[in-house]
Design an enzyme around this catalytic site. Structure first.
Site, PDB file in Angstrom:
ATOM      1  N   ASP A  67     -60.984 -16.374 -15.015  1.00  0.00           N
ATOM      2  CA  ASP A  67     -62.044 -15.956 -14.429  1.00  0.00           C
ATOM      3  C   ASP A  67     -61.785 -14.330 -13.706  1.00  0.00           C
ATOM      4  OD1 ASP A  67     -59.888 -16.372 -12.514  1.00  0.00           O
ATOM      5  OD2 ASP A  67     -61.200 -18.064 -11.404  1.00  0.00           O
ATOM      6  N   ASN A 136     -61.840 -26.965  -2.257  1.00  0.00           N
ATOM      7  CA  ASN A 136     -62.854 -27.749  -2.495  1.00  0.00           C
ATOM      8  C   ASN A 136     -63.181 -28.305  -4.040  1.00  0.00           C
ATOM      9  OD1 ASN A 136     -63.515 -25.670  -4.158  1.00  0.00           O
ATOM     10  ND2 ASN A 136     -65.163 -24.876  -3.076  1.00  0.00           N
ATOM     11  N   HIS A 138     -62.501 -26.554  -6.730  1.00  0.00           N
ATOM     12  CA  HIS A 138     -62.862 -25.841  -7.822  1.00  0.00           C
ATOM     13  C   HIS A 138     -61.556 -25.488  -8.894  1.00  0.00           C
ATOM     14  CE1 HIS A 138     -62.046 -22.165  -5.249  1.00  0.00           C
ATOM     15  NE2 HIS A 138     -61.056 -21.980  -6.520  1.00  0.00           N
ATOM     16  N   GLU A 143     -67.314 -23.845  -8.926  1.00  0.00           N
ATOM     17  CA  GLU A 143     -67.444 -24.556  -7.596  1.00  0.00           C
ATOM     18  C   GLU A 143     -68.280 -25.881  -7.923  1.00  0.00           C
ATOM     19  OE1 GLU A 143     -65.874 -23.010  -5.234  1.00  0.00           O
ATOM     20  OE2 GLU A 143     -66.632 -21.132  -4.906  1.00  0.00           O
TER      21      GLU A 143
END
Ligand SMILES: N[C@@H]1[C@@H](O)[C@H](O)[C@@H](COP(=O)(O)O)O[C@@H]1O
Length: 265
Positions: A67, A136, A138, A143
């Site tokens: 990314d 979280n 990801h 996400e």
């Protein structure tokens, strides 16, 4: 999933690095998938050490990063391209033109995402993909609510991820809220995935990934579908799993089987 629970972050980095080193020793022109964040840094240091000791060569290796922040040029100190240059590429014998990071400054980011997918295919696909995990759940910048078969695309970051990564930015510095990330489907296409996590802050995400339902709310749970996913974690990150003794027992049986197979050769 192969769950490997080790004492600390040093052991996690060494175990993870060995997977990449063995891969490259077996196939000199391996295509490796790389990740950013603080977790992989120690693994990169191991790769640098082994490269400088001539134990492994990256001369024929290609790499694809997961990314990049959308809106940052590669030269920007907070860009993931810059991170990779500083943390790994500058210190090993990889050919720069064989390293790929999504272009954060693309004029047409949608087109750039499709081109990134095509480049991975042209390279023959990713042999081993390295992953970290967000608190979280990801992976890359996929996400919660990301499609479990998604491809490389533009993603909006959650406030939680922006806050977690704020430590890398100066107080008054522009911090992007968009990214280009490989999709979950792109990640699942890799032949092997190796996810590293250390520290108590990752314990909930690890529990959801390993023992929770397959669900877009925990993007990493998609790894439950992968045929060769290795989860390398320290005791702290494993602390919320329901039965760590069982996972350790499986791993010790795995190692015995591998030793038995090695004896056959
Ligand atoms: N896009 C990256 C992820 O690929 C990484 O896994 C995550 C966790 O980073 P850290 O290892 O610093 O906890 O950070 C960022 O959000």
């Amino acid at each position: 999933m192969q769950i490997v629970i080790l004492k600390d972050a040093t052991e996690v980095a060494q175990y993870g690095a060995n997977i990449f080193i063995e891969q490259i020793k077996n196939k000199a022109n391996s295509v490796i998938g790389l990740a950013t964040g603080s977790t992989p840094v120690a693994l990169y240091q191991e790769l640098i050490k082994k490269n400088q000791q001539d134990e492994v060569s990256f001369a024929e290796v290609s790499s694809f990063n997961l990314d990049e922040y959308l809106g940052l040029k590669g030269e920007h100190p907070q860009s993931y391209r810059h991170f990779m240059t500083e943390q790994l590429f500058n210190h090993i014998n990889i050919v720069n033109s064989n390293t790929h990071v999504p272009p954060g400054d693309a004029v047409n980011p949608v087109l750039a995402c499709n081109e990134y997918e095509e480049k991975i295919v042209q390279a023959g696909g990713i042999d081993v993909q390295l992953l970290g995990i967000g608190r979280n759940g990801h992976i890359g910048f996929n996400e919660p609510s990301s499609g479990l078969t998604s491809r490389t695309r533009v993603k909006t970051l959650t406030q939680a991820t922006i806050d977690d990564n704020a430590r890398f930015f100066a107080e008054d510095e522009y911090q992007p809220h968009l990214s280009i990330t490989m999709g979950i489907g792109t990640i699942l296409d890799s032949n092997k995935v190796v996810l590293l996590a250390t520290g108590e802050g990752k314990a909930d995400a690890i529990k959801d990934m390993v023992e929770g339902p397959l669900a877009a709310i925990c993007p990493a749970s998609a790894l439950q579908l992968h045929r060769d996913a290795v989860i390398v974690i320290d005791e702290a990150a494993a602390s919320k799993l329901s039965d760590t003794e069982f996972y350790k027992h499986i791993e010790s049986e795995n190692q015995k089987l591998l030793a038995q197979l090695a004896n056959l050769n």
